[in-house]
Write an enzyme that holds these catalytic residues in place. Sequence first.
Site, PDB file in Angstrom:
ATOM      1  N   LYS A 177       0.828  -1.210   0.000  1.00 53.86           N
ATOM      2  CA  LYS A 177       0.000   0.000   0.000  1.00 53.86           C
ATOM      3  C   LYS A 177       0.865   1.263   0.000  1.00 53.86           C
ATOM      4  O   LYS A 177       1.979   1.264   0.508  1.00 53.86           O
ATOM      5  CB  LYS A 177      -0.903   0.000   1.238  1.00 53.86           C
ATOM      6  N   THR A 208      -7.637   9.118   9.573  1.00 56.02           N
ATOM      7  CA  THR A 208      -7.177   7.933   8.829  1.00 56.02           C
ATOM      8  C   THR A 208      -6.883   6.767   9.774  1.00 56.02           C
ATOM      9  O   THR A 208      -6.117   5.876   9.433  1.00 56.02           O
ATOM     10  CB  THR A 208      -5.906   8.264   8.026  1.00 56.02           C
ATOM     11  N   GLY A 210      -7.200   3.378  11.233  1.00 58.83           N
ATOM     12  CA  GLY A 210      -7.808   2.105  10.834  1.00 58.83           C
ATOM     13  C   GLY A 210      -7.955   1.918   9.335  1.00 58.83           C
ATOM     14  O   GLY A 210      -8.674   1.024   8.886  1.00 58.83           O
ATOM     15  N   THR A 211      -7.239   2.721   8.548  1.00 58.58           N
ATOM     16  CA  THR A 211      -7.364   2.567   7.084  1.00 58.58           C
ATOM     17  C   THR A 211      -6.886   1.183   6.623  1.00 58.58           C
ATOM     18  O   THR A 211      -7.498   0.569   5.754  1.00 58.58           O
ATOM     19  CB  THR A 211      -6.557   3.655   6.341  1.00 58.58           C
ATOM     20  N   GLY A 212      -5.787   0.729   7.225  1.00 62.05           N
ATOM     21  CA  GLY A 212      -5.237  -0.573   6.808  1.00 62.05           C
ATOM     22  C   GLY A 212      -6.173  -1.716   7.174  1.00 62.05           C
ATOM     23  O   GLY A 212      -6.386  -2.647   6.378  1.00 62.05           O
ATOM     24  N   CYS A 213      -6.755  -1.646   8.379  1.00 61.21           N
ATOM     25  CA  CYS A 213      -7.703  -2.694   8.817  1.00 61.21           C
ATOM     26  C   CYS A 213      -8.920  -2.686   7.892  1.00 61.21           C
ATOM     27  O   CYS A 213      -9.402  -3.746   7.461  1.00 61.21           O
ATOM     28  CB  CYS A 213      -8.162  -2.447  10.246  1.00 61.21           C
TER      29      CYS A 213
HETATM   30  N1  LIG Z   1      -4.854  10.216   2.760  1.00 62.31           N
HETATM   31  C1  LIG Z   1      -5.292   9.195   2.009  1.00 62.31           C
HETATM   32  N2  LIG Z   1      -6.144   9.422   0.980  1.00 62.31           N
HETATM   33  C2  LIG Z   1      -6.611   8.409   0.232  1.00 62.31           C
HETATM   34  N3  LIG Z   1      -6.272   7.122   0.422  1.00 62.31           N
HETATM   35  C3  LIG Z   1      -5.416   6.818   1.425  1.00 62.31           C
HETATM   36  C4  LIG Z   1      -4.884   7.840   2.269  1.00 62.31           C
HETATM   37  N4  LIG Z   1      -4.077   7.243   3.207  1.00 62.31           N
HETATM   38  C5  LIG Z   1      -4.118   5.922   2.943  1.00 62.31           C
HETATM   39  N5  LIG Z   1      -4.914   5.659   1.874  1.00 62.31           N
HETATM   40  C6  LIG Z   1      -5.258   4.324   1.349  1.00 62.31           C
HETATM   41  O1  LIG Z   1      -5.741   3.594   2.477  1.00 62.31           O
HETATM   42  C7  LIG Z   1      -5.293   2.239   2.427  1.00 62.31           C
HETATM   43  C8  LIG Z   1      -4.431   1.949   3.651  1.00 62.31           C
HETATM   44  O2  LIG Z   1      -3.171   2.494   3.383  1.00 62.31           O
HETATM   45  P1  LIG Z   1      -1.939   2.760   4.329  1.00 62.31           P
HETATM   46  O3  LIG Z   1      -2.152   4.041   5.054  1.00 62.31           O
HETATM   47  O4  LIG Z   1      -0.722   2.692   3.469  1.00 62.31           O
HETATM   48  O5  LIG Z   1      -1.976   1.532   5.313  1.00 62.31           O
HETATM   49  P2  LIG Z   1      -1.998   1.398   6.902  1.00 62.31           P
HETATM   50  O6  LIG Z   1      -3.278   1.984   7.403  1.00 62.31           O
HETATM   51  O7  LIG Z   1      -1.879  -0.080   7.089  1.00 62.31           O
HETATM   52  O8  LIG Z   1      -0.816   2.152   7.421  1.00 62.31           O
HETATM   53  C9  LIG Z   1      -4.574   2.113   1.091  1.00 62.31           C
HETATM   54  O9  LIG Z   1      -5.500   1.696   0.092  1.00 62.31           O
HETATM   55  C10 LIG Z   1      -4.079   3.532   0.827  1.00 62.31           C
HETATM   56  O10 LIG Z   1      -3.817   3.764  -0.531  1.00 62.31           O
HETATM   57  C1  LIG Z   2      -6.251  -3.186  17.725  1.00 63.88           C
HETATM   58  C2  LIG Z   2      -5.584  -2.505  16.592  1.00 63.88           C
HETATM   59  N1  LIG Z   2      -5.295  -3.204  15.484  1.00 63.88           N
HETATM   60  C3  LIG Z   2      -4.684  -2.601  14.428  1.00 63.88           C
HETATM   61  C4  LIG Z   2      -4.346  -1.262  14.493  1.00 63.88           C
HETATM   62  C5  LIG Z   2      -3.637  -0.593  13.358  1.00 63.88           C
HETATM   63  O1  LIG Z   2      -4.532  -0.369  12.388  1.00 63.88           O
HETATM   64  P1  LIG Z   2      -4.255   0.374  11.013  1.00 63.88           P
HETATM   65  O2  LIG Z   2      -5.368   0.081  10.132  1.00 63.88           O
HETATM   66  O3  LIG Z   2      -2.883   0.072  10.546  1.00 63.88           O
HETATM   67  O4  LIG Z   2      -4.437   1.856  11.446  1.00 63.88           O
HETATM   68  P2  LIG Z   2      -3.565   2.887  12.201  1.00 63.88           P
HETATM   69  O5  LIG Z   2      -3.184   2.473  13.563  1.00 63.88           O
HETATM   70  O6  LIG Z   2      -2.384   3.058  11.273  1.00 63.88           O
HETATM   71  O7  LIG Z   2      -4.474   4.046  12.244  1.00 63.88           O
HETATM   72  C6  LIG Z   2      -4.688  -0.559  15.650  1.00 63.88           C
HETATM   73  N2  LIG Z   2      -4.410   0.752  15.769  1.00 63.88           N
HETATM   74  N3  LIG Z   2      -5.303  -1.207  16.691  1.00 63.88           N
END
Ligand SMILES: Nc1ncnc2c1ncn2[C@@H]1O[C@H](COP(=O)(O)OP(=O)(O)O)[C@@H](O)[C@H]1O
Ligand SMILES: Cc1ncc(COP(=O)(O)OP(=O)(O)O)c(N)n1
Length: 265
Positions: A177, A208, A210-213
């Site tokens: 990602k 943002t 929990g975007t990854g979850c």
């Molecule tokens: N500011 C943003 N605007 C649009 N899409 C985003 C943004 N930040 C993350 N994404 C998308 O959200 C998803 C999670 O991405 P990312 O942030 O890289 O992962 P994580 O939450 O695991 O750190 C991916 O599809 C990414 O392209």
């Molecule tokens: C309980 C728990 N699981 C996973 C995460 C991390 O989630 P993620 O979607 O990577 O989001 P951010 O922490 O990057 O906002 C979490 N925080 N808690």
Amino acid sequence: MVKTATALTIAGSDSGGGAGIQADLKTFQMLGVYGASAITAVTAQNTLGVHGIYDIPVEGIALQIEAVLDDIGADAVKTGMLSKPEVIELVARIAEQRGIKRLVVDPVMVAKGGARLLVPEAESALRDKLLPLAAVVTPNAPEAEVLTGRAVRSREDQRRAARRLVDELGAGAAVVKGGHLDGEPVDVLYDGRELVELPGERYVTRHTHGTGCTFSAALTAGLAKGQPLPEAVASAKRFVAAAIREELGIGGGHGPTNHWAGARA
Ligand SMILES: Nc1ncnc2c1ncn2[C@@H]1O[C@H](COP(=O)(O)OP(=O)(O)O)[C@@H](O)[C@H]1O
Ligand SMILES: Cc1ncc(COP(=O)(O)OP(=O)(O)O)c(N)n1
């Protein structure tokens, strides 16, 4: 009676409701998939950060997973926060024994605020034991760096990492990602044959959490419903993009994404 698709998430609980088990179940529900859960750890968490982590005993995690699989079943399974090597080994053992094919591994390592959700000693177990069982692994850039041992700072690095995760480390497919990289958040999918880039617009927002979850849960829901991988990844990207775009404005820090908006997309 129409058969309802089912999905199981094995992950940590986020009391704030934006990430972890809560984000996964909300996403499954919004996408018409019946969600079940096995909780690996309880976090005291809100939009400002992680205030405490309480691990569930490995035996308790095993019982939750077995209870769900023995009765409800799961058309697809996803993992999130796995905390420590023993939990990774447990999940790998059950996935092998049960022949779980649609396994989505979100290699959660660190929360946005910096709290570690996986002890460093568990990184090799994740790479060596769970990755080879994954139908698809969904690291962000820093997670891809840890798993591949190479820097991931550019699109070319994303492509190289995705190839390495599949061709050398044994995942069935990988989505590296782009949320953490500069510019448009392009995600790179590699399924062992071709590389596909999923473009996206970057929304400027602090909401943002929990975007990854949410992305990996939407992908799991797609696979549970029988979508082919490229289609499930593209739908998940649309879901999370809309969930980020239409922010809810909840909390004083990194607020949760909007799963209702995701479903409308
Ligand atoms: N500011 C943003 N605007 C649009 N899409 C985003 C943004 N930040 C993350 N994404 C998308 O959200 C998803 C999670 O991405 P990312 O942030 O890289 O992962 P994580 O939450 O695991 O750190 C991916 O599809 C990414 O392209
Ligand atoms: C309980 C728990 N699981 C996973 C995460 C991390 O989630 P993620 O979607 O990577 O989001 P951010 O922490 O990057 O906002 C979490 N925080 N808690």
